[in-house]
Design an enzyme around this catalytic site. Structure first.
Site, PDB file in Angstrom:
ATOM      1  CG  LEU A  64      -1.814  -1.274   1.322  1.00  0.00           C
ATOM      2  CD1 LEU A  64      -2.620  -1.248   2.618  1.00  0.00           C
ATOM      3  CD2 LEU A  64      -2.753  -1.369   0.124  1.00  0.00           C
ATOM      4  N   PRO A  65       0.275   2.413  -0.325  1.00  0.00           N
ATOM      5  CG  PRO A  65      -1.046   3.946  -1.499  1.00  0.00           C
ATOM      6  CD  PRO A  65      -1.108   2.650  -0.763  1.00  0.00           C
ATOM      7  CB  THR A 103       8.256   2.512   1.854  1.00  0.00           C
ATOM      8  OG1 THR A 103       8.833   1.648   0.878  1.00  0.00           O
ATOM      9  CG2 THR A 103       9.354   3.243   2.611  1.00  0.00           C
ATOM     10  CE  LYS A 178      12.011   1.448  -0.051  1.00  0.00           C
ATOM     11  NZ  LYS A 178      12.510   1.317  -1.399  1.00  0.00           N
TER      12      LYS A 178
HETATM   13  P1  NAD Z   1       0.726   2.756  -6.042  1.00  0.00           P
HETATM   14  O1  NAD Z   1       0.144   4.037  -5.576  1.00  0.00           O
HETATM   15  O2  NAD Z   1       0.993   2.535  -7.492  1.00  0.00           O
HETATM   16  O3  NAD Z   1      -0.218   1.521  -5.568  1.00  0.00           O
HETATM   17  C1  NAD Z   1      -0.874   1.446  -4.330  1.00  0.00           C
HETATM   18  C2  NAD Z   1      -2.140   0.593  -4.531  1.00  0.00           C
HETATM   19  O4  NAD Z   1      -2.756   0.382  -3.263  1.00  0.00           O
HETATM   20  C3  NAD Z   1      -3.197   1.261  -5.433  1.00  0.00           C
HETATM   21  O5  NAD Z   1      -3.563   0.374  -6.471  1.00  0.00           O
HETATM   22  C4  NAD Z   1      -4.353   1.547  -4.476  1.00  0.00           C
HETATM   23  O6  NAD Z   1      -5.623   1.468  -5.093  1.00  0.00           O
HETATM   24  C5  NAD Z   1      -4.168   0.430  -3.458  1.00  0.00           C
HETATM   25  N1  NAD Z   1      -4.810   0.666  -2.159  1.00  0.00           N
HETATM   26  C6  NAD Z   1      -4.724   1.763  -1.361  1.00  0.00           C
HETATM   27  N2  NAD Z   1      -5.426   1.560  -0.217  1.00  0.00           N
HETATM   28  C7  NAD Z   1      -5.964   0.312  -0.294  1.00  0.00           C
HETATM   29  C8  NAD Z   1      -6.778  -0.484   0.555  1.00  0.00           C
HETATM   30  N3  NAD Z   1      -7.200  -0.038   1.739  1.00  0.00           N
HETATM   31  N4  NAD Z   1      -7.132  -1.711   0.140  1.00  0.00           N
HETATM   32  C9  NAD Z   1      -6.719  -2.189  -1.051  1.00  0.00           C
HETATM   33  N5  NAD Z   1      -5.952  -1.498  -1.916  1.00  0.00           N
HETATM   34  C10 NAD Z   1      -5.570  -0.258  -1.539  1.00  0.00           C
HETATM   35  O7  NAD Z   1       2.053   2.546  -5.179  1.00  0.00           O
HETATM   36  P2  NAD Z   1       3.326   1.624  -5.541  1.00  0.00           P
HETATM   37  O8  NAD Z   1       4.245   2.367  -6.431  1.00  0.00           O
HETATM   38  O9  NAD Z   1       2.841   0.268  -5.929  1.00  0.00           O
HETATM   39  O10 NAD Z   1       4.050   1.577  -4.102  1.00  0.00           O
HETATM   40  C11 NAD Z   1       3.532   0.826  -3.019  1.00  0.00           C
HETATM   41  C12 NAD Z   1       4.510   0.916  -1.871  1.00  0.00           C
HETATM   42  O11 NAD Z   1       5.801   0.434  -2.282  1.00  0.00           O
HETATM   43  C13 NAD Z   1       4.746   2.354  -1.356  1.00  0.00           C
HETATM   44  O12 NAD Z   1       4.880   2.340   0.033  1.00  0.00           O
HETATM   45  C14 NAD Z   1       6.052   2.764  -2.035  1.00  0.00           C
HETATM   46  O13 NAD Z   1       6.745   3.754  -1.297  1.00  0.00           O
HETATM   47  C15 NAD Z   1       6.793   1.434  -2.085  1.00  0.00           C
HETATM   48  N6  NAD Z   1       7.765   1.290  -3.178  1.00  0.00           N
HETATM   49  C16 NAD Z   1       7.484   1.676  -4.448  1.00  0.00           C
HETATM   50  C17 NAD Z   1       8.448   1.517  -5.456  1.00  0.00           C
HETATM   51  C18 NAD Z   1       8.190   1.926  -6.893  1.00  0.00           C
HETATM   52  O14 NAD Z   1       9.149   1.934  -7.684  1.00  0.00           O
HETATM   53  N7  NAD Z   1       6.961   2.260  -7.274  1.00  0.00           N
HETATM   54  C19 NAD Z   1       9.675   0.927  -5.145  1.00  0.00           C
HETATM   55  C20 NAD Z   1       9.924   0.516  -3.843  1.00  0.00           C
HETATM   56  C21 NAD Z   1       8.961   0.689  -2.857  1.00  0.00           C
END
Ligand code: NAD
Length: 303
Positions: A64-65, A103, A178
C-alpha cells in the site's frame, strides 16, 4: 500456498503476478476494479473485500502507499475494526503469516507488529527496493524486519518475487534500512539530474555525458538503470513522459520518513533534507503523480 495480496499498484500488480507464475493460489484485492481485473486475467482470484481475500489464506501480503493505509487496513479506521481483529474472530482463521511490503515509518511498523502479536499473529515489515523493473523481473530486494522464525517462514514466498532477501533485524528494522536507502536514492537521483542539466546547458549530449559519468567516479544506480533524461535510456520512465514507476509523491513521503527518523534520533541529514525540499517543491508544482526521475524537469525550467 494460498496467498492473499492486497494493493495492486505499480509494484503490487507485478509482484502478485509473479506469485501466480510461481504456482501459488493468489486471491487479490484493490480499491481499483481494473487493477483486480488485470490480475484475474493472469490467473489470480479476485475478492470483494480484504476480509474475503484473506479468508483461508496461509500468507497475507500488502503493498500500500503509506502508513495511514497500512494502519487503516490492519488496525481499523473511523471506528471500523481492522483486519487483525477480523482474522482473530474468523472461525476458519489459519493464523496466516502477514508480510507488509509497503514503505512506512519504523514506528508504524512496530505498532502494527505489536498489535498483530496481541492477536496471536506474526507481522513482518518487508519493504522492497528495485523499482517496477525489479518487481516485473522478480528481482526485488526484500528488507525484512521481524522475528527470525517469521523471516524463515516468509523466505520461500519472497523468493518468488525477489532475488536478495535480507533479515535486517527486529520489527521496524526493515523500514529503517529501506528509509536510509531511499534517502540516498533521492539524493543521487537529484544529483544525477543536476549534473546532466549542467552538462547539457554547456553543450553536452545527455547520452554521451551519461555514458562518460557511468564509466567514471560519478557512476550510480540512476545512471545505470534509471536515467532521468528523456530519450537516453530505452524503457526508462523518462522516455515515456515519466508515466508509471515510482511516484514523486512517494519519494517525497520516503524523504519525509527519513527526516522524522533523523529528528527522533538526533541525526544530521543535510543532504536528505535538501532532497526532501526538492521533491516536495517538485510535487507542489504539479508533478506528484509523475515518476520521481521527473525531478529532471525542475532543473530544466525556462528551457
Ligand atoms: P501505487 O500508488 O501505485 O499503488 C498502491 C495501490 O494500493 C493502489 O492500487 C491503491 O488502489 C491500493 N490501495 C490503497 N489503499 C488500499 C486499501 N485499503 N485496500 C486495497 N488497496 C488499496 O504505489 P506503488 O508504487 O505500488 O508503491 C507501493 C509501496 O511500495 C509504497 O509504500 C512505495 O513507497 C513502495 N515502493 C514503491 C516503489 C516503486 O518503484 N513504485 C519501489 C519501492 C517501494
Amino acid at each position: 500456498m494460498n496467498i492473499a495480496f492486497i494493493g495492486l499498484g505499480n509494484m503490487g500488480a507485478p509482484m502478485a503476478s509473479n506469485l501466480v507464475k510461481a504456482g501459488h493460489s493468489v486471491t487479490v484485492f484493490d480499491l481499483v476494479e481494473s487493477a483486480m481485473q488485470a490480475l484475474e486475467s493472469e490467473g489470480a482470484r479476485r475478492a470483494e473485500s480484504t476480509e474475503a481475500a484473506t479468508k483461508g489464506a496461509e500468507v497475507i501480503i500488502s503493498m500500500l502507499p503509506a502508513g495511514v493505509h497500512v494502519k487503516g487496513l490492519y488496525l481499523g479506521r473511523d471506528g471500523a475494526p481492522g483486519l487483525l481483529e477480523a482474522l482473530e474472530t474468523d472461525a476458519d482463521n489459519t493464523k496466516p503469516l502477514i508480510i507488509d511490503a509497503s514503505t512506512i515509518s519504523p514506528e508504524d511498523a512496530r505498532e502494527v507488529a505489536a498489535a498483530a502479536r496481541e492477536h496471536g499473529l506474526t507481522w513482518l515489515d518487508a519493504p522492497v527496493s528495485g523499482g517496477v523493473g525489479g518487481a516485473k523481473a522478480g528481482a526485488l530486494t526484500f528488507i525484512v524486519g521481524g522475528s527470525a522464525e517469521g523471516f524463515e517462514q516468509a523466505r520461500p514466498v519472497l523468493e518468488a518475487m525477489g532475488k536478495n532477501i535480507f533479515h535486517a533485524g527486529e520489527s521496524g528494522a526493515g523500514q529503517v534500512a529501506k528509509i536510509c536507502n531511499n534517502m540516498l536514492l533521492g539524493i543521487l537521483m537529484s544529483g544525477t539530474a543536476e549534473a546532466l542539466a549542467l552538462g547539457v546547458k554547456n553543450g553536452m549530449d545527455p547520452a554521451v555525458l551519461s555514458e562518460i559519468m557511468k564509466q567514471s567516479s560519478g557512476g550510480n544506480w540512476a545512471l545505470n538503470v534509471y536515467n532521468p533524461w528523456p530519450g537516453v535510456m530505452e524503457g526508462s520512465a523518462a522516455s515515456r513522459d515519466y508515466q508509471g514507476g515510482f511516484l514523486t509523491d512517494l519519494m517525497a513521503k520516503d524523504l519525509g520518513l527519513a527526516w522524522e527518523l533523523a529528528l527522533g534520533s538526533k541525526s544530521t541529514v543535510p543532504m536528505g533534507s535538501q532532497a526532501r525540499n526538492l521533491f516536495a517543491l517538485h510535487s507542489a508544482q504539479g508533478s506528484g503523480s509523475l515518476d520521481f526521475s521527473s525531478i529532471q524537469k525542475l532543473y530544466r525550467e525556462g528551457e
